[in-house]
Design an enzyme around this catalytic site. Structure first.
Site, mmCIF file in Angstrom:
data_model
loop_
_atom_site.group_PDB
_atom_site.id
_atom_site.type_symbol
_atom_site.label_atom_id
_atom_site.label_comp_id
_atom_site.label_asym_id
_atom_site.label_seq_id
_atom_site.Cartn_x
_atom_site.Cartn_y
_atom_site.Cartn_z
ATOM 1 N N THR A 135 35.971 43.154 31.755
ATOM 2 C CA THR A 135 35.121 42.874 30.580
ATOM 3 C C THR A 135 33.889 43.332 30.567
ATOM 4 O O THR A 135 33.300 43.794 31.572
ATOM 5 C CB THR A 135 35.160 41.396 30.553
ATOM 6 O OG1 THR A 135 33.988 40.722 29.532
ATOM 7 C CG2 THR A 135 34.486 40.712 31.939
ATOM 8 N N ASP A 136 33.248 43.647 29.424
ATOM 9 C CA ASP A 136 31.840 44.132 29.191
ATOM 10 C C ASP A 136 30.919 42.992 29.850
ATOM 11 O O ASP A 136 29.543 43.256 30.009
ATOM 12 C CB ASP A 136 31.405 44.557 27.690
ATOM 13 C CG ASP A 136 31.438 43.382 26.778
ATOM 14 O OD1 ASP A 136 32.109 42.007 27.086
ATOM 15 O OD2 ASP A 136 31.051 43.719 25.772
ATOM 16 N N GLU A 137 31.489 41.774 29.982
ATOM 17 C CA GLU A 137 30.228 40.699 30.280
ATOM 18 C C GLU A 137 29.995 40.877 31.670
ATOM 19 O O GLU A 137 28.829 40.081 32.076
ATOM 20 C CB GLU A 137 30.983 39.245 30.013
ATOM 21 C CG GLU A 137 31.599 39.045 28.754
ATOM 22 C CD GLU A 137 32.065 37.703 28.442
ATOM 23 O OE1 GLU A 137 31.680 36.931 29.037
ATOM 24 O OE2 GLU A 137 32.811 37.661 27.611
ATOM 25 N N TYR A 160 32.421 33.028 35.172
ATOM 26 C CA TYR A 160 33.468 33.954 34.617
ATOM 27 C C TYR A 160 33.072 35.298 34.680
ATOM 28 O O TYR A 160 33.740 36.262 35.453
ATOM 29 C CB TYR A 160 33.856 33.503 33.458
ATOM 30 C CG TYR A 160 34.481 34.848 32.415
ATOM 31 C CD1 TYR A 160 35.959 34.936 33.091
ATOM 32 C CD2 TYR A 160 33.888 35.545 31.580
ATOM 33 C CE1 TYR A 160 36.708 36.034 32.426
ATOM 34 C CE2 TYR A 160 34.900 36.784 30.972
ATOM 35 C CZ TYR A 160 36.142 37.141 31.588
ATOM 36 O OH TYR A 160 37.028 38.033 30.886
ATOM 37 N N LYS A 164 34.688 38.421 37.467
ATOM 38 C CA LYS A 164 35.119 39.339 37.018
ATOM 39 C C LYS A 164 34.084 40.738 37.454
ATOM 40 O O LYS A 164 34.971 41.780 38.175
ATOM 41 C CB LYS A 164 35.120 39.662 35.434
ATOM 42 C CG LYS A 164 36.025 38.791 34.711
ATOM 43 C CD LYS A 164 37.588 38.952 35.196
ATOM 44 C CE LYS A 164 37.861 40.343 34.600
ATOM 45 N NZ LYS A 164 39.483 40.380 34.705
HETATM 46 P P1 NAD Z 1 44.100 34.542 28.814
HETATM 47 O O1 NAD Z 1 43.118 33.445 29.423
HETATM 48 O O2 NAD Z 1 44.716 34.383 27.491
HETATM 49 O O3 NAD Z 1 45.346 35.064 29.773
HETATM 50 C C1 NAD Z 1 45.394 34.883 31.081
HETATM 51 C C2 NAD Z 1 46.750 34.922 31.753
HETATM 52 O O4 NAD Z 1 46.681 35.108 33.105
HETATM 53 C C3 NAD Z 1 47.615 33.624 31.079
HETATM 54 O O5 NAD Z 1 48.742 33.989 30.876
HETATM 55 C C4 NAD Z 1 47.588 32.920 32.467
HETATM 56 O O6 NAD Z 1 48.761 32.119 32.747
HETATM 57 C C5 NAD Z 1 47.513 33.904 33.675
HETATM 58 N N1 NAD Z 1 47.143 33.646 34.750
HETATM 59 C C6 NAD Z 1 45.960 32.823 35.323
HETATM 60 N N2 NAD Z 1 45.631 32.645 36.644
HETATM 61 C C7 NAD Z 1 46.794 33.277 37.065
HETATM 62 C C8 NAD Z 1 47.263 33.297 38.241
HETATM 63 N N3 NAD Z 1 46.498 32.871 39.454
HETATM 64 N N4 NAD Z 1 48.463 34.084 38.723
HETATM 65 C C9 NAD Z 1 49.155 34.421 37.649
HETATM 66 N N5 NAD Z 1 48.775 34.275 36.456
HETATM 67 C C10 NAD Z 1 47.719 33.677 36.158
HETATM 68 O O7 NAD Z 1 43.256 35.731 29.002
HETATM 69 P P2 NAD Z 1 42.888 37.086 28.224
HETATM 70 O O8 NAD Z 1 42.154 37.029 26.925
HETATM 71 O O9 NAD Z 1 44.471 37.594 27.596
HETATM 72 O O10 NAD Z 1 42.458 38.161 29.151
HETATM 73 C C11 NAD Z 1 43.379 38.981 30.130
HETATM 74 C C12 NAD Z 1 42.495 39.764 30.745
HETATM 75 O O11 NAD Z 1 41.347 40.587 29.904
HETATM 76 C C13 NAD Z 1 41.478 39.254 31.783
HETATM 77 O O12 NAD Z 1 41.424 39.710 32.966
HETATM 78 C C14 NAD Z 1 40.041 39.041 30.945
HETATM 79 O O13 NAD Z 1 39.019 39.073 31.827
HETATM 80 C C15 NAD Z 1 40.068 40.346 30.326
HETATM 81 N N6 NAD Z 1 39.218 40.631 29.199
HETATM 82 C C16 NAD Z 1 39.549 39.812 28.056
HETATM 83 C C17 NAD Z 1 38.703 40.111 26.982
HETATM 84 C C18 NAD Z 1 38.919 38.974 25.750
HETATM 85 O O14 NAD Z 1 38.296 39.073 24.877
HETATM 86 N N7 NAD Z 1 39.856 38.122 25.827
HETATM 87 C C19 NAD Z 1 37.913 41.131 26.879
HETATM 88 C C20 NAD Z 1 37.872 41.787 27.748
HETATM 89 C C21 NAD Z 1 38.680 41.762 28.965
HETATM 90 P P1 TYD Z 2 34.025 33.289 23.183
HETATM 91 O O1 TYD Z 2 35.331 33.322 22.172
HETATM 92 O O2 TYD Z 2 34.111 32.075 23.922
HETATM 93 O O3 TYD Z 2 33.873 34.702 23.952
HETATM 94 P P2 TYD Z 2 32.899 35.031 25.021
HETATM 95 O O4 TYD Z 2 31.956 33.792 25.411
HETATM 96 O O5 TYD Z 2 33.719 35.480 26.297
HETATM 97 O O6 TYD Z 2 31.906 36.001 24.454
HETATM 98 O O7 TYD Z 2 32.689 33.071 22.317
HETATM 99 C C1 TYD Z 2 32.404 34.150 21.658
HETATM 100 C C2 TYD Z 2 30.904 33.675 21.060
HETATM 101 O O8 TYD Z 2 31.275 32.585 20.231
HETATM 102 C C3 TYD Z 2 29.829 33.103 22.238
HETATM 103 O O9 TYD Z 2 28.689 33.867 21.873
HETATM 104 C C4 TYD Z 2 30.007 32.028 22.106
HETATM 105 C C5 TYD Z 2 30.352 31.571 20.774
HETATM 106 N N1 TYD Z 2 30.865 30.289 20.474
HETATM 107 C C6 TYD Z 2 30.647 29.400 19.599
HETATM 108 O O10 TYD Z 2 29.503 29.337 18.955
HETATM 109 N N2 TYD Z 2 31.307 28.203 19.480
HETATM 110 C C7 TYD Z 2 32.683 28.090 19.943
HETATM 111 O O11 TYD Z 2 33.138 26.889 19.827
HETATM 112 C C8 TYD Z 2 33.198 28.998 20.779
HETATM 113 C C9 TYD Z 2 34.228 28.927 21.650
HETATM 114 C C10 TYD Z 2 32.411 30.175 21.236
#
Ligand code: NAD
Ligand code: TYD
Length: 354
Positions: A135-137, A160, A164
């Site tokens: 993630t960019d975070e 989080y 990461k």
């Molecule tokens: P998500 O929370 O929707 O899915 C995570 C998956 O991992 C789930 O299916 C869960 O069951 C599985 N999991 C969790 N713990 C586990 C373990 N110990 N063993 C096996 N499986 C396990 O997450 P996502 O949004 O799909 O994100 C996927 C990846 O992409 C993550 O690594 C996250 O950091 C990264 N990412 C997400 C975003 C975003 O905006 N969602 C952006 C950039 C990077």
């Molecule tokens: P989120 O979807 O949790 O992603 P991330 O924290 O990883 O960026 O949140 C996106 C943005 O929205 C973040 O600035 C927090 C804000 N947010 C709200 O304002 N209300 C909410 O209920 C949630 C879940 C997030």
């Protein structure tokens, strides 16, 4: 140069991005012969999202319910399915949860990544690539100007993002120390189908539909750089198939928006597509400013010129087209949303994936 893989292990393939990645990859001409989805099925893992793929793909798709922290199981999967590449998505991914219970984030994101890296290292002659999805975070927060590049120093602010960041460092170390063939991508906020409705966009869509309050943290002016999920999938595949070992790529949509604007846009789209609220009041009236998230990063923005330049990647969706598609998807998959939010769903998982 373009790599091909036979047996790709996808960790976390039942989560939001993993599901989209598997669905997307089965439609690509240069996809692997077989995908082995390894997922623990936490609350965020939804095998329902892949039922049709399971039927369609036949023996090209295998699901293994397993924890990535289980070293013996990871070894068994790598050997049994002759895994030659790993795309590592599995993680605890929700910042708010990490603030309340950081322990699972440390365990899965750090120890789990270490366990997988070690398993890959122990099968060095077999594993052609370990791709880490991040993630960019990890870069922390920006002020009003500037962008994250691949050279921006790490400065994570939430449990989080710290977990990461730690996993990214382990991936780097396994490449530098053991010459494990790794690639790594740091992506901005994703949105699209199959996202668990605790994240901003699906939560707001469903609350707006049901006439519930729309909780906006702080002043709503925190900025995120939104990318449609399949654009992230195509970027990951570009990196996996073409990038140099040890390289990292930033991925983003050039779609910076303050949260309040995102929520207002969702309200307008739901008003246009769903039955009106009682009394015909606009959904924007549901917006409720609530206490800010502790350590809330103010702005994320990605400079994605390296992946555009080196690998010729560019996103297919703009936020206008992507938001429209996303709202339409949630409104037409209400059963999926109801099931993943219900206790019954956890019982369903227990019986089908014991
Ligand atoms: P998500 O929370 O929707 O899915 C995570 C998956 O991992 C789930 O299916 C869960 O069951 C599985 N999991 C969790 N713990 C586990 C373990 N110990 N063993 C096996 N499986 C396990 O997450 P996502 O949004 O799909 O994100 C996927 C990846 O992409 C993550 O690594 C996250 O950091 C990264 N990412 C997400 C975003 C975003 O905006 N969602 C952006 C950039 C990077
Ligand atoms: P989120 O979807 O949790 O992603 P991330 O924290 O990883 O960026 O949140 C996106 C943005 O929205 C973040 O600035 C927090 C804000 N947010 C709200 O304002 N209300 C909410 O209920 C949630 C879940 C997030």
């Amino acid at each position: 140069m373009s790599r091909t893989f036979r047996n790709l292990m996808v960790t976390g393939g039942a989560g939001f991005i993993g599901v989209n990645f598997i669905r997307w990859l089965f439609d690509q001409p240069d996809g692997p012969a077989r995908i082995v989805n390894v997922d623990k099925l936490t609350y965020a893992g939804n095998p329902l999202s892949l039922l049709d793929v399971e039927k369609r793909a036949g023996d090209r798709y295998v699901f293994v319910k397993a924890d990535i922290c289980d070293a013996a199981k990871m070894k068994e999967v790598i050997e049994k399915y002759q895994i030659d590449a790993i795309a590592h998505f599995a993680a605890e991914s929700h910042v708010d949860r990490s603030i309340v219970r950081p322990d699972e984030f440390v365990r899965t994101n750090i120890f789990g990544t270490y366990t997988l890296l070690q398993a890959a290292r122990e099968h060095a002659s077999q594993i052609q690539l370990f791709h880490h999805v991040s993630t960019d975070e990890v870069f922390g927060t920006l002020g009003d100007t500037g962008f994250f590049t691949e050279d921006t120093p790490y400065a994570p602010n939430s449990p989080y993002s710290a977990s990461k960041a730690s996993s990214d460092h382990l991936v780097r170390a396994y490449h530098e120390t053991y010459r494990l063939p790794t690639t790594l991508s740091n992506c901005s906020n994703n949105y699209g189908p199959y996202q668990f409705p605790e994240k901003l966009i699906p939560l707001m869509i469903l609350n707006a539909l049901e006439g519930k309050p729309l909780p906006v943290y702080g002043d709503g002016m925190n900025v995120r750089d939104w990318l449609f999920v399949t654009d992230h999938c195509s970027a990951i595949w570009r990196v996996m198939t073409r990038a140099a070992f040890g390289s990292t790529y930033n991925v983003g949509g050039r779609n910076e928006l303050p949260n309040l604007r995102v929520v207002e846009k969702i309200c307008d789209l739901v008003d246009a597509k769903a039955p009106p609220l009682p009394g015909g009041k606009p959904r924007r009236s549901l917006i409720t400013f609530v206490k800010d998230r502790p350590g809330h990063d103010r702005r994320y923005a990605i400079d994605c010129s390296k992946i555009e330049r080196d690998l010729g990647w560019k996103p297919a969706e703009t936020w206008a087209t992507g938001f429209e598609r996303t709202v339409a998807w949630y409104l037409s998959h209400f059963e999926w949303c109801a099931q993943v939010r219900s206790g019954d769903y956890q019982k369903w998982i227990a019986t089908h994936y014991a």
